[in-house]
Design a protein around this motif. Sequence first.
Motif, mmCIF file in Angstrom:
data_model
loop_
_atom_site.group_PDB
_atom_site.id
_atom_site.type_symbol
_atom_site.label_atom_id
_atom_site.label_comp_id
_atom_site.label_asym_id
_atom_site.label_seq_id
_atom_site.Cartn_x
_atom_site.Cartn_y
_atom_site.Cartn_z
ATOM 1 N N SER A 12 34.762 26.978 37.833
ATOM 2 C CA SER A 12 34.219 26.862 36.482
ATOM 3 C C SER A 12 33.023 25.923 36.449
ATOM 4 N N ALA A 13 33.140 24.782 37.146
ATOM 5 C CA ALA A 13 32.051 23.799 37.158
ATOM 6 C C ALA A 13 30.831 24.324 37.896
ATOM 7 N N PHE A 14 31.043 24.944 39.061
ATOM 8 C CA PHE A 14 29.910 25.473 39.840
ATOM 9 C C PHE A 14 29.196 26.573 39.061
ATOM 10 N N GLY A 15 29.985 27.467 38.444
ATOM 11 C CA GLY A 15 29.398 28.549 37.670
ATOM 12 C C GLY A 15 28.596 28.032 36.496
ATOM 13 N N ALA A 16 29.127 26.997 35.819
ATOM 14 C CA ALA A 16 28.420 26.427 34.674
ATOM 15 C C ALA A 16 27.113 25.772 35.102
ATOM 16 N N ALA A 17 27.142 25.066 36.239
ATOM 17 C CA ALA A 17 25.926 24.415 36.733
ATOM 18 C C ALA A 17 24.874 25.449 37.114
ATOM 19 N N THR A 18 25.310 26.503 37.803
ATOM 20 C CA THR A 18 24.386 27.561 38.200
ATOM 21 C C THR A 18 23.818 28.275 36.976
ATOM 22 N N ALA A 19 24.697 28.578 36.013
ATOM 23 C CA ALA A 19 24.250 29.251 34.788
ATOM 24 C C ALA A 19 23.258 28.388 34.015
ATOM 25 N N ALA A 20 23.508 27.075 33.969
ATOM 26 C CA ALA A 20 22.593 26.176 33.261
ATOM 27 C C ALA A 20 21.210 26.181 33.905
ATOM 28 N N SER A 21 21.191 26.207 35.240
ATOM 29 C CA SER A 21 19.916 26.246 35.956
ATOM 30 C C SER A 21 19.157 27.541 35.656
ATOM 31 N N TYR A 22 19.869 28.662 35.665
ATOM 32 C CA TYR A 22 19.221 29.949 35.393
ATOM 33 C C TYR A 22 18.838 30.063 33.917
ATOM 34 N N ALA A 23 19.671 29.513 33.026
ATOM 35 C CA ALA A 23 19.355 29.569 31.593
ATOM 36 C C ALA A 23 18.080 28.791 31.291
ATOM 37 N N ALA A 24 17.894 27.667 31.997
ATOM 38 C CA ALA A 24 16.693 26.861 31.781
ATOM 39 C C ALA A 24 15.431 27.626 32.170
ATOM 40 N N SER A 25 15.579 28.612 33.036
ATOM 41 C CA SER A 25 14.440 29.449 33.451
ATOM 42 C C SER A 25 14.408 30.775 32.698
ATOM 43 N N GLY A 26 15.269 30.927 31.693
ATOM 44 C CA GLY A 26 15.306 32.162 30.915
ATOM 45 C C GLY A 26 15.839 33.350 31.688
ATOM 46 N N LEU A 27 16.746 33.104 32.652
ATOM 47 C CA LEU A 27 17.232 34.164 33.537
ATOM 48 C C LEU A 27 18.696 34.530 33.279
ATOM 49 N N ILE A 28 19.112 34.506 32.009
ATOM 50 C CA ILE A 28 20.441 34.979 31.624
ATOM 51 C C ILE A 28 20.287 35.966 30.476
ATOM 52 N N ASP A 29 20.937 37.107 30.595
ATOM 53 C CA ASP A 29 20.984 38.074 29.498
ATOM 54 C C ASP A 29 22.243 37.768 28.695
ATOM 55 N N TRP A 30 22.088 37.026 27.612
ATOM 56 C CA TRP A 30 23.240 36.514 26.872
ATOM 57 C C TRP A 30 24.110 37.611 26.255
ATOM 58 N N PRO A 31 23.515 38.642 25.611
ATOM 59 C CA PRO A 31 24.376 39.706 25.067
ATOM 60 C C PRO A 31 25.189 40.411 26.150
ATOM 61 N N LEU A 32 24.568 40.702 27.293
ATOM 62 C CA LEU A 32 25.306 41.347 28.374
ATOM 63 C C LEU A 32 26.396 40.432 28.917
ATOM 64 N N ALA A 33 26.091 39.140 29.003
ATOM 65 C CA ALA A 33 27.098 38.189 29.474
ATOM 66 C C ALA A 33 28.317 38.189 28.557
ATOM 67 N N GLY A 34 28.071 38.207 27.236
ATOM 68 C CA GLY A 34 29.182 38.227 26.287
ATOM 69 C C GLY A 34 30.030 39.475 26.437
ATOM 70 N N LEU A 35 29.381 40.631 26.591
ATOM 71 C CA LEU A 35 30.112 41.892 26.758
ATOM 72 C C LEU A 35 30.886 41.906 28.074
ATOM 73 N N PHE A 36 30.272 41.388 29.134
ATOM 74 C CA PHE A 36 30.921 41.336 30.443
ATOM 75 C C PHE A 36 32.157 40.446 30.384
ATOM 76 N N ILE A 37 32.033 39.309 29.714
ATOM 77 C CA ILE A 37 33.158 38.376 29.581
ATOM 78 C C ILE A 37 34.281 38.999 28.763
ATOM 79 N N LEU A 38 33.912 39.665 27.650
ATOM 80 C CA LEU A 38 34.919 40.325 26.812
ATOM 81 C C LEU A 38 35.687 41.363 27.628
ATOM 82 N N GLY A 39 34.952 42.193 28.363
ATOM 83 C CA GLY A 39 35.613 43.182 29.206
ATOM 84 C C GLY A 39 36.491 42.527 30.252
#
Length: 268
Positions: free
Chosen positions: A191-218
């Motif tokens: 959980s911690a590693f994933g959050a750190a990696t996601a934060a780094s990519y989010a800071a560069s605008g490299l996360i598709d948030w709607p797709l992430a939400g749908l992927f998590i829901l599934g």
Amino acid sequence: MPGLVTSSLAAGSGGVVGVILGLVGGGGSILAVPLLTYVVGVGSPHIAIGTSALAVSVSAAGNLIPQWRAGNVKWRCAAAFSLAGVLGAMVGSTAAKAVDGQSLLALFGVVMLVVGALMLRKRRGDGDPDVRLIKRSAAVLLPWLLGIGLLVGLFSGFFGIGGGFLIVPGLMLATGMPLPMAIGTSLVAVSAFGAATAASYAASGLIDWPLAGLFILGGVLGGLAGTSLGKRLSGRKRTLSVTFAGLVILVGLYVVARGALPLLGVAT
């Protein structure tokens, strides 16, 4: 917002990962990047990795609760391992963003081949369930926890995966804890590693948030189904693990080919 087809594919892909996690207890997140890239159709490997890292982090956090209730989480060991690993994950994710997307995919495919091979091996379940990180044991345990945590975090951050297949044996090597506790404790680090990696990519605008939400829901819904099915097939855990390992190897070969061919000037 993604269209209906893309949304369905994202939720369905998350469901596949969730079912696998429920059935075999780990490793399913290694399929998140290939699914997002080749099934959902995310065009950028970096966005696929960033989105996957976020989904993996949330999934691990959700799965941590039942492990905590079962007494399988060594919190102090998890904290030391995770603190070092988060630093590694930030460095690894920063390095990955500087690598060409196709090269990164080819390397990711190689990692899948290694993961699949490791999954074919049986893991020992014995160990010391009473191990604790306290003042008396810190001189022995802390260097191992910090060193292994840093290395695994680097790897996890670079490829945007949870790294549980390395964290579990790493925790067992560092502390001597038994397999069930290593699995439970590993979820803190995932959980911690994933959050750190996601934060780094989010800071560069490299996360598709709607797709992430749908992927998590599934993934949540698939996890519930997989857990229920896993209880019915509890006597076939080894068969399920071997079958999944074979699937990871096959997908890894495909990812290597798809990632490497453009580098060789061959159209895909």
